[in-house]
Design a protein around this motif. Structure first.
Motif, PDB file in Angstrom:
ATOM      1  N   LEU A  56     -73.743 -59.965  79.227  1.00  0.00           N
ATOM      2  CA  LEU A  56     -74.447 -59.227  80.032  1.00  0.00           C
ATOM      3  C   LEU A  56     -73.700 -58.583  81.177  1.00  0.00           C
ATOM      4  N   PHE A  57     -73.583 -57.297  80.951  1.00  0.00           N
ATOM      5  CA  PHE A  57     -72.852 -56.239  81.950  1.00  0.00           C
ATOM      6  C   PHE A  57     -73.271 -56.134  83.164  1.00  0.00           C
ATOM      7  N   ASP A  58     -72.674 -56.253  84.186  1.00  0.00           N
ATOM      8  CA  ASP A  58     -72.923 -55.822  85.567  1.00  0.00           C
ATOM      9  C   ASP A  58     -71.621 -55.539  86.321  1.00  0.00           C
ATOM     10  N   LYS A  59     -71.612 -54.293  86.795  1.00  0.00           N
ATOM     11  CA  LYS A  59     -70.579 -53.580  87.403  1.00  0.00           C
ATOM     12  C   LYS A  59     -70.274 -54.542  88.702  1.00  0.00           C
ATOM     13  N   GLN A  99     -66.506 -61.689  87.272  1.00  0.00           N
ATOM     14  CA  GLN A  99     -66.090 -62.249  85.788  1.00  0.00           C
ATOM     15  C   GLN A  99     -65.937 -61.046  84.821  1.00  0.00           C
ATOM     16  N   GLN A 100     -65.228 -61.074  83.963  1.00  0.00           N
ATOM     17  CA  GLN A 100     -64.744 -60.043  83.136  1.00  0.00           C
ATOM     18  C   GLN A 100     -65.058 -60.562  81.420  1.00  0.00           C
ATOM     19  N   VAL A 101     -65.617 -59.713  80.782  1.00  0.00           N
ATOM     20  CA  VAL A 101     -65.773 -59.851  79.333  1.00  0.00           C
ATOM     21  C   VAL A 101     -64.571 -59.028  78.696  1.00  0.00           C
ATOM     22  N   ILE A 102     -63.771 -59.987  78.057  1.00  0.00           N
ATOM     23  CA  ILE A 102     -62.604 -59.391  77.361  1.00  0.00           C
ATOM     24  C   ILE A 102     -62.945 -58.743  75.852  1.00  0.00           C
ATOM     25  N   GLY A 103     -62.397 -57.719  75.470  1.00  0.00           N
ATOM     26  CA  GLY A 103     -62.762 -57.142  74.340  1.00  0.00           C
ATOM     27  C   GLY A 103     -61.840 -56.092  73.729  1.00  0.00           C
ATOM     28  N   ASP A 104     -62.098 -55.469  72.866  1.00  0.00           N
ATOM     29  CA  ASP A 104     -61.261 -54.372  72.105  1.00  0.00           C
ATOM     30  C   ASP A 104     -62.110 -52.973  72.385  1.00  0.00           C
ATOM     31  N   VAL A 105     -61.090 -51.923  72.461  1.00  0.00           N
ATOM     32  CA  VAL A 105     -61.654 -50.658  72.427  1.00  0.00           C
ATOM     33  C   VAL A 105     -61.174 -49.785  71.244  1.00  0.00           C
ATOM     34  N   PHE A 106     -62.199 -49.324  70.751  1.00  0.00           N
ATOM     35  CA  PHE A 106     -61.758 -48.405  69.395  1.00  0.00           C
ATOM     36  C   PHE A 106     -62.316 -46.792  69.671  1.00  0.00           C
ATOM     37  N   ALA A 107     -61.754 -46.137  69.106  1.00  0.00           N
ATOM     38  CA  ALA A 107     -61.755 -44.599  69.102  1.00  0.00           C
ATOM     39  C   ALA A 107     -62.794 -44.329  67.964  1.00  0.00           C
TER      40      ALA A 107
END
Length: 138
Positions: A52-55, A59-67
């Motif tokens: 549940l994203f909220d600017k 707290q932070q959600v950890i993940g990976d970024v892909f192009a």
């Protein structure tokens, strides 16, 4: 009109460290940019998480970024994979890269908090490895 993001932020079964077949497909068809984080809450829904994203969230959600490759069908395939739950939606998200800087990426988040346990620290892979005797690859 702003261009659509050319990146995707994944935080669960699509992460590079997970052994799900769609994670392997993402690794094969997109370029891993690196680890990132976005403000929000991460929930344990069993074998998968929900963010549940909220600017405004601390707290932070950890993940990976892909192009993503231009014109690739991969995004449509990922949409189909995520379509099983009507509570999920793909939207652009500001992601802070661990290597520095911020990037706009697509992310699949939930539109309302699920009835599930919060994952402390916001890292699904670490959480999964802690609760399962056979960890995913790291």
């Amino acid at each position: 009109m702003a261009a659509a993001p050319a990146h995707i932020f994944v935080y669960g079964t699509l992460r590079a460290d997970h052994d799900h077949h769609m994670a392997r497909r993402l690794l094969a068809q997109a370029r891993l940019v690196g680890r990132g984080r976005a403000p929000g809450l991460l929930y344990d829904c069993g074998w998968y998480p929900a963010a549940l994203f909220d600017k405004c969230e601390k707290q932070q959600v950890i993940g990976d970024v892909f192009a993503l490759a231009p014109g690739a069908r991969l995004l449509a395939e990922l949409d189909a994979y995520e379509a099983g739950d009507p509570n999920y939606a793909r939207a652009p998200l500001d992601v802070t890269l661990d290597s520095g800087g911020t990037i706009v990426a697509w992310a699949y988040g939930v539109i309302k908090a699920p009835n599930a346990k919060l994952i402390p620290g916001g890292d699904f892979i670490a959480h999964w490895n802690a609760k399962n005797p056979r960890p995913t690859r790291r």
